[in-house]
Design a protein around this motif. Structure first.
Motif, mmCIF file in Angstrom:
data_model
loop_
_atom_site.group_PDB
_atom_site.id
_atom_site.type_symbol
_atom_site.label_atom_id
_atom_site.label_comp_id
_atom_site.label_asym_id
_atom_site.label_seq_id
_atom_site.Cartn_x
_atom_site.Cartn_y
_atom_site.Cartn_z
ATOM 1 N N GLY A 154 23.628 107.720 -77.475
ATOM 2 C CA GLY A 154 22.881 106.725 -78.217
ATOM 3 C C GLY A 154 21.471 106.614 -77.655
ATOM 4 N N PHE A 155 20.835 105.469 -77.875
ATOM 5 C CA PHE A 155 19.485 105.268 -77.336
ATOM 6 C C PHE A 155 19.583 105.224 -75.814
ATOM 7 N N VAL A 156 18.908 106.166 -75.161
ATOM 8 C CA VAL A 156 19.070 106.353 -73.719
ATOM 9 C C VAL A 156 18.180 105.385 -72.943
ATOM 10 N N ILE A 157 18.806 104.628 -72.058
ATOM 11 C CA ILE A 157 18.081 103.722 -71.161
ATOM 12 C C ILE A 157 18.169 104.299 -69.758
ATOM 13 N N ALA A 158 17.016 104.558 -69.170
ATOM 14 C CA ALA A 158 16.955 105.203 -67.862
ATOM 15 C C ALA A 158 15.947 104.474 -66.977
ATOM 16 N N PRO A 159 16.006 104.705 -65.664
ATOM 17 C CA PRO A 159 14.996 104.100 -64.782
ATOM 18 C C PRO A 159 13.582 104.524 -65.150
ATOM 19 N N ASN A 303 22.453 94.780 -71.103
ATOM 20 C CA ASN A 303 21.720 93.979 -70.122
ATOM 21 C C ASN A 303 21.795 94.581 -68.729
ATOM 22 N N ASP A 304 22.933 95.190 -68.405
ATOM 23 C CA ASP A 304 23.057 95.831 -67.096
ATOM 24 C C ASP A 304 22.227 97.110 -67.034
ATOM 25 N N ALA A 305 22.151 97.826 -68.155
ATOM 26 C CA ALA A 305 21.361 99.058 -68.180
ATOM 27 C C ALA A 305 19.873 98.766 -68.033
ATOM 28 N N VAL A 306 19.423 97.706 -68.708
ATOM 29 C CA VAL A 306 18.005 97.326 -68.598
ATOM 30 C C VAL A 306 17.707 96.771 -67.219
#
Length: 442
Positions: A154-159, A303-306
């Motif tokens: 899906g929409f990838v959330i990364a550092p 929320n944890d990914a962000v």
């Protein structure tokens, strides 16, 4: 039964958002990961196993030789381009290269599993070259008979942030809202760490295991999430959640996408292009149940990914400056081209008069004024093209310093000119320095 030796993994596209994280994550887990990229930034060359290769130029025999030389057990293909343009060909990257890669795996003389990073959705939703070529690659892989896993994040959330993920951060940092229809688009996210954990899990499975020999998984959190929810999570992290905001008209987004397409013709890779907007409005959705059931992974929630804690100062600065970078480059291009064009085509007599009234012979003043005007235009054109932008900005700083020094020696009275033309050159130099320091993409 698990493999008796530690798998050796070849990561193609190891300079990208997913590829870089996966390469580093596999190494942290004790696996041998060889990262291949067309170009690696200095900060990405962290290991002798990070290799620069013109990967798209390699034919099937060369790819097979690469796998044999490094005794590869798993290939992770993270290569991808958003849109056709100079140096970017969706069909060549997503379709033709995968065909060569499959031929290479079949001919390399080793048992190799292919892990393909694809996109969510179904073929009937594919309306861009990006999506249709990605789907064609999936069909080739499925028909090949090679052990494979097609992962559709899906929409990838990364550092780190790049492209669309950087644009979402920028939207969260500014007091603007998307149109309600766009904000309501389904937009299931996935943490890049979950993608890396899945690839590591697959790499450790026996290649002859029936349950993982040919799989296609959607990787995303199961709870429904919209694009507005994702932006809202970043707003909470940035501390901008309660800011008053103005809604951006849809027509402005469309115009921005067209402007992005034009900029891509100059070698830039703006995240806002027609393909990006089309894919955004299509949404990101899928069924992660097969993935979660097979691996037993607990997906990271939005929320944890962000980030459960507030954003760091570097996160805030990046988000605020991401859109400003385009404004800086555009304004400097216009500044140099306009100043040179005005001096050469509109006010040339006045330009030469500045010199002749101070005792310069006309035979010298006219060519000098023409050369400096054309030099200004050249600086603007150099900055406009991505390949020459760094040189253009450095040249602009050097030329501006030369103007300041020359005027200080030859025409010092211009420093006292009422409109302060020379005084304003100092801030222009600083702006070019800022642009120069923001040229890194990776």
């Amino acid at each position: 039964m698990m493999p008796s030796t530690t798998p050796r993994v070849l990561v193609l596209g190891a300079s990208g958002l997913i590829g870089r994280f996966v390469t580093d994550d596999l190494r942290r887990r004790g696996l041998t990961a060889i990262g291949i990229a067309r170009a690696l930034s200095a900060s990405q060359r962290v290991s002798s196993l990070d290799i620069e290769l013109p990967i798209m130029a390699l034919d099937a025999p060369a790819l097979a030789a690469l796998m044999r030389a490094h005794e590869i057990d798993v290939v992770v293909n993270c290569l991808g381009v958003l849109q056709d343009g100079p140096g970017s060909d969706t069909n060549a990257v997503h379709h033709q290269f995968v065909a060569r890669l499959l031929d290479a795996i079949a001919a390399c003389g080793r048992s190799v599993r292919l892990i393909q990073i694809s996109i969510p959705g179904t073929a009937d939703e594919d309306h861009t070259a990006f999506a249709t070529t990605k789907r064609e690659a999936e069909r080739l892989i499925a028909a090949s008979g090679i052990p494979h896993a097609i992962l559709r994040p899906g929409f990838v959330i990364a550092p780190s942030a790049y492209g669309g993920s950087a644009m979402v951060r920028a939207l969260a940092a500014f007091p603007i809202d998307l149109p309600a229809k766009d904000a309501a688009t389904p937009f299931q996210p996935v943490a890049v760490a979950d993608i890396a954990a899945t690839i590591a899990w697959l790499a450790l499975r026996p290649i002859d295991e029936a349950a993982t020999r040919a799989i296609s998984w959607d990787l995303m959190q199961p709870e429904p999430v919209t694009l507005g929810d994702v932006i809202g999570a970043f707003r909470r992290s940035f501390g901008t959640e309660n800011w008053p905001r103005a809604t951006m008209p849809a027509v402005l987004i469309n115009l921005g996408a067209v402007a992005g397409d034009l900029c891509s013709r100059l070698g830039w890779m703006p995240p806002m292009r027609t393909t990006a907007i089309a894919e955004l409005r299509r949404g990101v959705r899928g069924d992660p149940a097969p993935w979660l059931t097979a691996t037993g992974l607990a997906p990271t929630r939005l929320n944890d990914a962000v980030g459960a804690h507030g954003a760091s100062i570097q996160d805030k600065w990046f988000a605020r400056l991401f859109l400003i970078k385009a404004l800086i480059i555009a304004s400097l291009v216009l500044f140099w081209i306009a100043s040179g064009s005005i001096a050469l085509f509109i006010s040339f007599p006045a330009t030469t008069a500045i010199l002749t009234t101070r005792g310069w012979p006309e035979s010298f003043a006219i060519p000098f004024a023409a050369i400096t005007s054309m030099m200004d235009i050249s600086v603007g054109l150099l900055v406009a093209f991505r390949k020459t932008a760094v040189f253009g900005l450095a040249a602009g700083i050097f030329v501006s310093l030369g103007y300041l020094l020359g005027c200080a020696v030859l025409t010092p009275e211009l420093w006292l000119e009422p409109l302060g033309a020379l005084v304003k050159t100092g801030p222009a130099i600083v702006l070019m320095l800022v642009g120069l320091l923001m040229m890194d993409n990776r």
